[in-house]
Enzyme design. Structure first.
Site, short mmCIF file in Angstrom:
data_model
loop_
_atom_site.label_atom_id
_atom_site.label_comp_id
_atom_site.label_asym_id
_atom_site.label_seq_id
_atom_site.Cartn_x
_atom_site.Cartn_y
_atom_site.Cartn_z
N HIS A 170 78.18 66.90 6.47
CA HIS A 170 77.56 66.32 7.67
C HIS A 170 76.67 65.17 7.21
CE1 HIS A 170 75.48 65.61 11.28
NE2 HIS A 170 74.36 66.23 10.95
N CYS A 213 75.04 69.76 15.31
CA CYS A 213 75.63 69.05 14.17
C CYS A 213 76.62 69.92 13.39
CB CYS A 213 74.56 68.52 13.24
SG CYS A 213 73.54 67.28 14.04
N ASN A 273 73.58 59.42 11.94
CA ASN A 273 73.94 60.82 12.21
C ASN A 273 74.67 60.89 13.55
OD1 ASN A 273 74.01 63.54 12.85
ND2 ASN A 273 71.91 63.96 12.23
N1 ACO Z 1 59.45 54.31 10.32
C1 ACO Z 1 58.31 54.34 9.61
N2 ACO Z 1 57.63 55.48 9.39
C2 ACO Z 1 58.13 56.62 9.92
C3 ACO Z 1 59.31 56.64 10.68
C4 ACO Z 1 59.98 55.41 10.88
N3 ACO Z 1 61.12 55.32 11.59
N4 ACO Z 1 59.56 57.91 11.08
C5 ACO Z 1 58.57 58.66 10.57
N5 ACO Z 1 57.70 57.88 9.87
C6 ACO Z 1 56.48 58.29 9.17
C7 ACO Z 1 55.94 59.61 9.65
O1 ACO Z 1 55.14 59.43 10.80
C8 ACO Z 1 55.12 60.05 8.45
O2 ACO Z 1 53.90 59.38 8.48
P1 ACO Z 1 52.51 60.12 8.04
O3 ACO Z 1 52.74 60.49 6.60
O4 ACO Z 1 51.51 59.07 8.26
O5 ACO Z 1 52.42 61.30 8.96
C9 ACO Z 1 55.91 59.50 7.26
O6 ACO Z 1 56.79 58.51 7.79
C10 ACO Z 1 56.73 60.56 6.51
O7 ACO Z 1 57.46 61.33 7.48
P2 ACO Z 1 58.32 62.57 7.08
O8 ACO Z 1 58.89 63.17 8.33
O9 ACO Z 1 57.56 63.47 6.16
O10 ACO Z 1 59.49 61.85 6.24
P3 ACO Z 1 60.71 62.50 5.52
O11 ACO Z 1 60.76 62.06 4.12
O12 ACO Z 1 60.84 63.96 5.79
O13 ACO Z 1 61.95 61.78 6.26
C11 ACO Z 1 63.58 62.31 7.97
C12 ACO Z 1 62.13 61.93 7.65
C13 ACO Z 1 64.44 61.11 7.62
C14 ACO Z 1 63.67 62.61 9.46
C15 ACO Z 1 64.00 63.54 7.16
O14 ACO Z 1 63.00 64.52 7.24
C16 ACO Z 1 65.31 64.17 7.61
O15 ACO Z 1 66.36 63.58 7.46
N6 ACO Z 1 65.28 65.41 8.13
C17 ACO Z 1 66.45 66.20 8.42
C18 ACO Z 1 67.26 65.68 9.55
C19 ACO Z 1 68.46 66.59 9.73
O16 ACO Z 1 69.09 67.03 8.77
N7 ACO Z 1 68.80 66.95 10.93
C20 ACO Z 1 69.84 67.99 11.06
C21 ACO Z 1 70.94 67.58 11.76
S1 ACO Z 1 70.56 66.75 13.23
C22 ACO Z 1 71.24 67.66 14.55
O17 ACO Z 1 71.60 68.79 14.48
C23 ACO Z 1 71.24 66.98 15.89
#
Ligand code: ACO
Length: 324
Positions: free
Chosen positions: A251, A114, A281
């Site tokens: 990004h 990314c 993304n």
């Molecule tokens: N629908 C419903 N529930 C979901 C989903 C979904 N699609 N995905 C995950 N959950 C659940 C999880 O299982 C978890 O459940 P639990 O509490 O029972 O275990 C709950 O939702 C919370 O999950 P978290 O991962 O803690 O949620 P968070 O608030 O962190 O959001 C996200 C997740 C959107 C992925 C976020 O962490 C994020 O954006 N992370 C960074 C991504 C990023 O910047 N990537 C870098 C670039 S990508 C690249 O280089 C290719």
């Protein structure tokens, strides 16, 4: 006189197929509401069957050339930032070069996931400043839909396909921050974070393309901290700070990361170009896509100070400061 790499044009291309969050409700234990509130994403585009990264890159390149009023003969080289190339080799850049009808110059790909477009811009700037090239086409293009695990709700709802392109040309400036062009950049990587975001396949390991794996929550916390720090470092290198910036073009991974970084830098959201709601993304394509949208909407104008920052697999992260 100081040689500068100045932005001469911007363009983008998005595949036709628009996929709203509600599509995922049919096959996964997820909701439009969860995706919207946790990531800011409302829809994304997916490439058609048979449509490859070089197809998207070519269309973005043509759009940038048209916007700049240039033709392929004017370009000395093509750099493509991508982690989803059509083939292991040759590079996407040489495919674009051929499809543009260029039999001169050079082309190569940059892979920093990314953060790829930040790395590609920094490389292009160095090639222009050292006189290796006078005008370069710098493209970010991805088909992340090809490396999704469609049973993993924590990743497959977040990514999309697309391409964006900039044309950088050599111009003389006075050597001050008032010059147009790339003014500063900052690159970082730390391989100890490999397991936070990776693809579980590859040529010399499994012999397959693999699927994307991500520890979203720990990555989220790393992202806000590292993006703010690289952005502030890139600005400090030229004696500037957050409030000097007219536009952040970040990004586009998650609206909460974008908001958190802008807040830490003391910038209101009306000075941030946000496209994550429409594109998801798109990895290395997200910054040039957002830049091209910002220009097309008449928000980014010549003379504006633009800061871009990105983080991705590696981890690799960085920032570029440019006067449009
Ligand atoms: N629908 C419903 N529930 C979901 C989903 C979904 N699609 N995905 C995950 N959950 C659940 C999880 O299982 C978890 O459940 P639990 O509490 O029972 O275990 C709950 O939702 C919370 O999950 P978290 O991962 O803690 O949620 P968070 O608030 O962190 O959001 C996200 C997740 C959107 C992925 C976020 O962490 C994020 O954006 N992370 C960074 C991504 C990023 O910047 N990537 C870098 C670039 S990508 C690249 O280089 C290719």
């Amino acid at each position: 006189m100081t040689r500068r790499a100045v932005i001469e044009g911007a363009g983008h291309y998005l595949p036709d197929r628009i996929v709203p969050n509600s599509e995922f409700e049919k096959t996964l234990d997820t909701t439009d509401e969860w995706i919207r509130t946790r990531s800011g994403i409302e829809r994304r585009r997916f490439a058609a069957e048979g449509q490859t990264t070089s197809d998207l890159a070519l269309r973005a390149a043509r759009a940038a050339l048209e916007q700049a009023g240039l033709v392929p003969e004017d370009i000395d080289g093509v750099i493509v930032a991508t982690s989803t190339p059509d083939l292991t080799f040759p590079s996407v850049a040489t495919m674009v070069q051929k499809d543009l009808g260029m039999t001169h110059g050079f082309g190569f790909d940059v892979q920093a996931v990314c953060a790829g477009f930040i790395y590609a811009l920094t490389t292009a700037n160095a090639l222009i400043l050292t006189g290796q090239a006078n005008r370069l086409l710098v493209i970010g293009a991805e088909t992340f839909s090809r490396i999704m695990d469609w049973t993993d709700r924590s990743t497959c709802v977040l990514f999309g396909d697309g391409a964006g392109a900039l044309i950088l040309g050599a111009q003389d400036g006075e050597g001050s921050n008032a010059d147009r062009g790339i003014l500063s950049s900052d690159l970082n990587s730390d391989g100890r974070y490999r397991d936070m975001l990776y693809v579980d396949g590859g040529v010399s390991s499994t012999g397959t393309a693999g699927k994307l794996r991500m520890q979203g929550n720990p990555l989220f916390r790393q992202a806000v901290e590292k993006l703010t720090s690289t952005a502030e470092t890139a600005l400090a290198k030229i004696g500037l700070s957050g409030p000097d910036v007219d536009w952040i073009v970040p990004h586009q991974a998650n609206i909460r990361i974008i908001q958190g970084t802008a807040k830490k830098m003391g910038l209101p959201m009306d000075r941030v170009i946000v496209t994550v709601q429409d594109h998801g993304n798109t990895s290395a394509a997200s910054i040039p896509l957002a830049m091209s949208v910002g220009v097309a909407e008449g928000r980014i104008k010549p003379g504006d100070l633009v800061l871009s920052e990105a983080i991705g697999g590696g981890l690799a992260w960085g920032a570029v400061v440019m006067r449009w």
